[in-house]
Design an enzyme around this catalytic site. Sequence first.
Site, PDB file in Angstrom:
ATOM      1  N   ASP A  78      68.687  53.191  84.633  1.00  0.00           N
ATOM      2  CA  ASP A  78      68.319  53.215  83.218  1.00  0.00           C
ATOM      3  C   ASP A  78      69.264  52.335  82.407  1.00  0.00           C
ATOM      4  O   ASP A  78      70.352  51.967  82.869  1.00  0.00           O
ATOM      5  CB  ASP A  78      68.342  54.647  82.664  1.00  0.00           C
ATOM      6  CG  ASP A  78      69.702  55.311  82.799  1.00  0.00           C
ATOM      7  OD1 ASP A  78      70.368  55.115  83.834  1.00  0.00           O
ATOM      8  OD2 ASP A  78      70.121  56.027  81.864  1.00  0.00           O
ATOM      9  N   GLU A 145      71.535  58.123  83.546  1.00  0.00           N
ATOM     10  CA  GLU A 145      73.001  58.078  83.460  1.00  0.00           C
ATOM     11  C   GLU A 145      73.461  57.869  82.036  1.00  0.00           C
ATOM     12  O   GLU A 145      74.504  58.398  81.625  1.00  0.00           O
ATOM     13  CB  GLU A 145      73.529  56.954  84.364  1.00  0.00           C
ATOM     14  CG  GLU A 145      75.047  56.918  84.513  1.00  0.00           C
ATOM     15  CD  GLU A 145      75.758  56.063  83.462  1.00  0.00           C
ATOM     16  OE1 GLU A 145      76.997  56.087  83.408  1.00  0.00           O
ATOM     17  OE2 GLU A 145      75.057  55.372  82.690  1.00  0.00           O
TER      18      GLU A 145
END
Length: 383
Positions: A78, A145
């Site tokens: 991400d 994350e």
Amino acid sequence: MRLPDFVDVYQGLISTSSISSTDPKWDQGNAEVITKLAEWFEGLGFDVTTEEVEPGKVNLMAQLGTGTGGLLLAGHTDTVPFDEGRWNYDPHQLTLDNNRFYGLGTADMKGYFAFILDAVYKMNASGTDWSKQQKPLYILATCDEETTMLGARHFTKEAPFKPDYCIIGEPTSLVPIRGHKGHIANAIRVTGKSGHSSDPSLGVNAIEIMHEVMFALMKLKERLVKEYHHPGFAIPSPTLNLGHIHGGDSANRICGCCELHYDLRPLPGLSLDSLDQLLQEALEPIEAKWPGKLSITPLHEPIPGYECDHKHEFVHSMQDICQTQSQTVNYCTEAPFLQELCPTLVLGPGSIEQAHQPDEFLSLDFIDPTLDILQRSIHKYCF
């Protein structure tokens, strides 16, 4: 399937948006990126498993070789949101300019998976005899994350394998990182009672109570500096920052509500439970004086500090491979969670200074050294 070349893989990753955010307007999930990675790793002979942790939030696990132990190469898929008006390049296209790859995720850190794929591809092309592989090579690609660390937390609880060692490919300029501080961010809300400012007895001023709260937090800040010290960090004590405050609406009204946001960065070894106890002790006199007026809400799940023992063989061998000494840093990664499984280092191409910045880039100077480090690491820990 023939693996696309390095630049095409990099472009495929960057052009597939995978923003994670606590703001639903931005949050996208990472499923499309995981689908591409699964196809590419399967094309290289990996056994691939994907798991939807939450809707649209997916982890990928890939394995090449059999046996126990081995090496885990990990990273997140991400990215943070972006301010389009501040970018000079399309954040969702890989742009080559000034001897750099520009694009959202080039350094932090989707691009790392292009390096892993190319390293294994080049090992195949150079005639590596995989029949001599003694331990498995694992890949972990996580979700979220940049927000909750959902993917790493989930994987650690449900880990289907236990590697000997783990390398997380965050941008460290190829310096092995053996430790970093944690991160706690909370909101403290004081709920008073509004009223006309001409008669203080008509209300309870939340700003005045927050003044007491802030004084207690500053005393806690001093205590942390005095009682906790780690010489391995440039800033050797925990830090506490009062970052945001808002309260009241008019000069002639008694403030009925005030909220303070603060963050605390604990050292490795300072447990989250211990810090919570210290906070409770600091605020206990105020809560006794003003019962029911204070509430504390986490802004995100706390992240503990992390450290891999600087004397560990893994640290020394990776220092030899990278030809540089390991360091500690103040930013956070998924390392505290993966360290629960095995000794873990943070090591990857690109600079952390580019992370979360407009015109994020990775210098092409990192390409050959990164591929060399990855191939040497795979040979050392899997053969």
